[in-house]
Design an enzyme around this catalytic site. Structure first.
Site, short mmCIF file in Angstrom:
data_model
loop_
_atom_site.label_atom_id
_atom_site.label_comp_id
_atom_site.label_asym_id
_atom_site.label_seq_id
_atom_site.Cartn_x
_atom_site.Cartn_y
_atom_site.Cartn_z
N CYS A 260 0.38 -1.36 0.16
CA CYS A 260 0.48 0.05 -0.10
C CYS A 260 0.76 0.65 -0.10
O CYS A 260 0.62 2.31 -0.70
CB CYS A 260 -1.24 0.42 1.42
SG CYS A 260 0.03 0.12 2.93
N HIS A 308 -2.24 1.29 7.03
CA HIS A 308 -3.12 1.33 5.34
C HIS A 308 -2.89 2.99 4.68
O HIS A 308 -3.09 3.71 5.80
CB HIS A 308 -4.08 -0.05 5.22
CG HIS A 308 -4.76 0.11 4.27
ND1 HIS A 308 -4.07 -1.11 3.22
CD2 HIS A 308 -5.83 0.37 3.04
CE1 HIS A 308 -4.54 -0.97 2.18
NE2 HIS A 308 -4.96 0.39 1.69
N HIS A 320 -5.61 1.76 -4.47
CA HIS A 320 -5.11 1.56 -3.24
C HIS A 320 -4.78 -0.23 -3.11
O HIS A 320 -5.39 -1.18 -4.37
CB HIS A 320 -5.73 1.19 -1.65
CG HIS A 320 -6.46 0.65 -1.52
ND1 HIS A 320 -6.91 -0.59 -0.23
CD2 HIS A 320 -7.49 0.25 -2.82
CE1 HIS A 320 -8.54 -1.17 -0.97
NE2 HIS A 320 -8.53 -1.22 -1.84
#
Length: 347
Positions: A260, A308, A320
């Site tokens: 990510c 994240h 993402h």
């Protein structure tokens, strides 16, 4: 719809958002509900394992960055030590030359030789040179002492950097073990499922994302959002969109696979801005902005542990790299709990 066509559609949707062309819906189309209590429990276990793996991945990436920084420092210090030793050798040679010159004059200091001179002219003309020579000798001695102290400090710095490097390498290995263990455990759970159950598992994930996105939109989070992308923001968004469909691989930062924060850091690097590698460092070091002020290109940090991160592309959407076993995709910006929004550029 094949995968290539699907990516093209997503690209078009995002491009129209960036250019200010209205997109008809903020949320993903509502998936058909799926009910299966045992499978839902498995899904939660898998989700938790992957989130723990994501947190450990961040620790792994950070330890790797710190180790690289320490390695660079060690190289710099080693170069300084070599230069310092060369300087000390030169100063010692100069001091030795002065001692040899004194030996050739019978061991008498220059001042004594001058005082015993029978020539007043020689005495007067030599006095100035003697003073200059004395100052030069004292400068050599002072510089030699400073260089020796510097060399001692460089050696101490090198030892400190080595200790820090070793500690970061141990952290990196520990994080690597944790990541691989969590991912292996999650994969083991998934491998037990039949193909039909895996499809239903994906459906459950989409249902949860849909619920969270609707809840976020209904809260009025985007009501007053009017931010428009800068040129750098558009470049970062364009880069991220081009990666849609590529695999998530933990610790990866392109060009073929990403985690990510690898995706967000590379997107902004493509736009000409270097930002921290990990989601936690991105949160810690980049300026925070309110959700109502966010604009395409900003980064959205998720979960309480900042494990994240995604890149906001406008119209309530983000791009993402979700987790192992999933590809880079576009999703609702509110489909996960938002911790903060940060801006990689200051303009």
């Amino acid at each position: 719809m094949n995968r290539r066509h699907g990516v093209s559609v997503l690209t078009l949707i995002c491009a129209t958002a960036i250019l200010g062309i209205p997109v008809t819906a903020h949320a993903e189309p509502r998936p058909e509900p799926v009910t299966n209590a045992p499978l839902e429990q498995v899904r939660k276990e898998i989700r938790d394992l992957y989130r723990e793996a994501a947190s450990a991945t961040d620790a792994y990436n950070l330890a790797g960055e710190e180790a690289k920084r320490q390695s660079d420092q060690i190289v710099t210090v080693a170069r300084r030590i070599a230069e310092g030793q060369s300087r000390i050798d030169d100063l010692k040679n100069r001091a030795g030359a002065a001692a040899r010159a004194q030996y050739r004059t019978g061991g008498l200091p220059p001042g004594a030789q001058l005082a015993l001179s029978n020539s007043p002219e020689r005495f007067l003309s030599g006095a100035g040179r003697l003073q200059q020579g004395h100052r030069a000798t004292m400068d050599v001695i002072s510089e030699l002492q400073r260089s020796q102290l510097d060399l001692q400090q460089y050696a101490s710095d090198a030892s400190s950097h080595y200790r820090t490097l070793e500690a970061n390498l141990r952290k990196k290995e520990a994080a690597k073990r944790e990541v691989t263990e969590k991912i292996a455990a999650a994969k083991q759970l998934e491998d037990r499922l039949e193909a039909e159950e895996k499809a239903r598992l994906l459906q459950l994930e989409r249902e949860e994302e849909y619920r969270e996105q609707r809840k976020w939109l209904n809260s009025g989070a985007l009501k007053d959002t009017k931010g428009t992308a800068t040129e750098a923001g558009r470049q970062a968004v364009a880069y991220a969109i081009k990666q849609i469909g590529k695999r998530y691989v933990w610790g990866a930062a392109g060009p073929d696979t990403f985690d990510c924060s690898g995706l967000t850091s590379q997107a902004w690097l493509a736009a000409g801005t270097k930002i921290p590698r990990t989601s936690q460092e991105q949160l810690r070091l980049l300026p925070k902005v309110a959700v109502k002020d966010m604009r395409p290109g900003d980064l959205i940090i998720y979960f309480k542990d900042a494990s994240h991160v995604a890149l906001y592309v406008g119209d309530g959407k983000m791009v993402h790299a979700p987790r192992p076993g999933r590809n880079i995709t576009m999703a609702g910006a509110g489909s996960m709990p938002i911790l903060a929004v940060v801006r990689p550029e200051s303009g």
